[in-house]
Scaffold this motif. Sequence first.
Motif, PDB file in Angstrom:
ATOM      1  N   ALA A 136       0.880  -1.207  -0.042  1.00 17.38           N
ATOM      2  CA  ALA A 136       0.086  -0.006   0.023  1.00 17.38           C
ATOM      3  C   ALA A 136       0.901   1.264   0.123  1.00 17.38           C
ATOM      4  O   ALA A 136       0.448   2.162  -0.367  1.00 17.38           O
ATOM      5  CB  ALA A 136      -0.976  -0.050   1.092  1.00 17.38           C
ATOM      6  N   LYS A 142      -5.651   1.117  -6.243  1.00 19.69           N
ATOM      7  CA  LYS A 142      -6.407   0.217  -5.572  1.00 19.69           C
ATOM      8  C   LYS A 142      -5.440  -1.115  -5.343  1.00 19.69           C
ATOM      9  O   LYS A 142      -4.811  -1.277  -6.469  1.00 19.69           O
ATOM     10  CB  LYS A 142      -7.732  -0.232  -6.418  1.00 19.69           C
ATOM     11  CG  LYS A 142      -8.610   1.008  -6.476  1.00 19.69           C
ATOM     12  CD  LYS A 142      -9.595   0.515  -7.569  1.00 19.69           C
ATOM     13  CE  LYS A 142     -10.656   1.632  -7.583  1.00 19.69           C
ATOM     14  NZ  LYS A 142     -11.522   1.302  -8.839  1.00 19.69           N
ATOM     15  N   ILE A 143      -5.848  -2.068  -4.529  1.00 22.82           N
ATOM     16  CA  ILE A 143      -5.203  -3.494  -4.507  1.00 22.82           C
ATOM     17  C   ILE A 143      -6.362  -4.391  -4.653  1.00 22.82           C
ATOM     18  O   ILE A 143      -7.183  -4.301  -3.497  1.00 22.82           O
ATOM     19  CB  ILE A 143      -4.507  -3.489  -3.190  1.00 22.82           C
ATOM     20  CG1 ILE A 143      -3.205  -2.512  -2.971  1.00 22.82           C
ATOM     21  CG2 ILE A 143      -4.019  -5.041  -2.997  1.00 22.82           C
ATOM     22  CD1 ILE A 143      -2.470  -2.645  -1.810  1.00 22.82           C
ATOM     23  N   ASN A 160      -6.029  -2.639   3.686  1.00 23.99           N
ATOM     24  CA  ASN A 160      -5.580  -2.139   2.453  1.00 23.99           C
ATOM     25  C   ASN A 160      -6.027  -2.775   1.087  1.00 23.99           C
ATOM     26  O   ASN A 160      -5.329  -2.595   0.178  1.00 23.99           O
ATOM     27  CB  ASN A 160      -3.929  -2.531   2.408  1.00 23.99           C
ATOM     28  CG  ASN A 160      -3.235  -1.944   3.732  1.00 23.99           C
ATOM     29  OD1 ASN A 160      -2.622  -2.446   4.717  1.00 23.99           O
ATOM     30  ND2 ASN A 160      -3.190  -0.688   3.917  1.00 23.99           N
TER      31      ASN A 160
END
Length: 374
Positions: A136, A142-143, A160
């Motif tokens: 992060a 975005k993850i 995250n």
Amino acid sequence: MEKAFELVKQAIEEEPDNQHHRLDLCRLHRYSGQYDQALEIYQTVKQSIAPNLMAETNRSNESYCNLSAMNYVDGLQFLKESWDRGTKSTALGWHKRNYKLPAWTGDDLKGRSILLTCEQGLGDGIIMLRYLPMLAKMNPTKIFVALAKPLHRLFEGHPNVYAVVERTGKQPPADVEVCSFDLPLYFKATSETIPAPVALNPPKSSERRAQKIVAPYNDKFKVGVLWTGNPRFPENHLRSFPVQRFLRLADIPNLQMFSLYKGDMPPALLKSPGKTQVLDVSNSDKDLSDSAAFMEELDLIITIDSAVAHLAGSTQTPVWCILKHLPFWYYADGKHTPWYPKMRLLTQERPGGWNPIFDQVRTELETLAAAKTS
């Protein structure tokens, strides 16, 4: 093993230019837990022969020596290359990675989203998801995390994670992709820099279920136990032991054990007078969210090396991990692991040597269970 060393050294004396004898010596050092000695010889051999003559098995042995010696970057670099080119190994289970997106290689992610794929087993996914906060910090928009279904609810609320997706489902709208085992490589892992285990976030429904199950036993010393793992794992027979070893502990006053095994209960347990002292609760788990929440309600977890060990190591409950002689590289020398600093390792001194471990387990459980009543 002593005789094997003697024979190989004799072969080296008779044919000093035959590097295959030295490679045999490397393997003996590896399987004796002498990783630094093995690596020193590997370096000498590699200077004497062409790289393409180093067979894949020899290079994999060198890689696992590096990993067990906590030289993580060197060890993981070889594994990455092997996975990416699809090298086949029945012992290691390598398979070609199926990248659906451009591969991320550790650079700043500003303006891009990323798909983190946990392509190995359940436990392997849990151990590597600790890198989510570091990922992060690479500034992704975005993850997305591709996980096996049993892990979905456990990580859907992670701070995250934008979204959890199926590993084989529809591709999310990410810009790049990274496999979980590449994270410690790109973040240059050392035994001092490995981040803390991933924070688990089981839903409230799992917590309520767990509390209800243990409520009748809250006056007892509650221990979750696991004696075997996935039978499809090639070395399951080496890490496992019969459930009778736990059943023999059933006579300890004020001790209540709970099975953490998912699958058919062994006949030895079902027919044992002590079966009420090893209750099957895990087969009613919906997924690993239920498992994690239940583990949090226990006083202790005693497990073999398995996904349960990684899940337990990420909870706040004390864990004793019972390991075979020369355990997997996560556990280094079998005395301490930087991946789970609070985990206690109980490792065989010789192959098959479970008896001394369980003598120690009994003695300490008797003390702990008695202290719960005082």
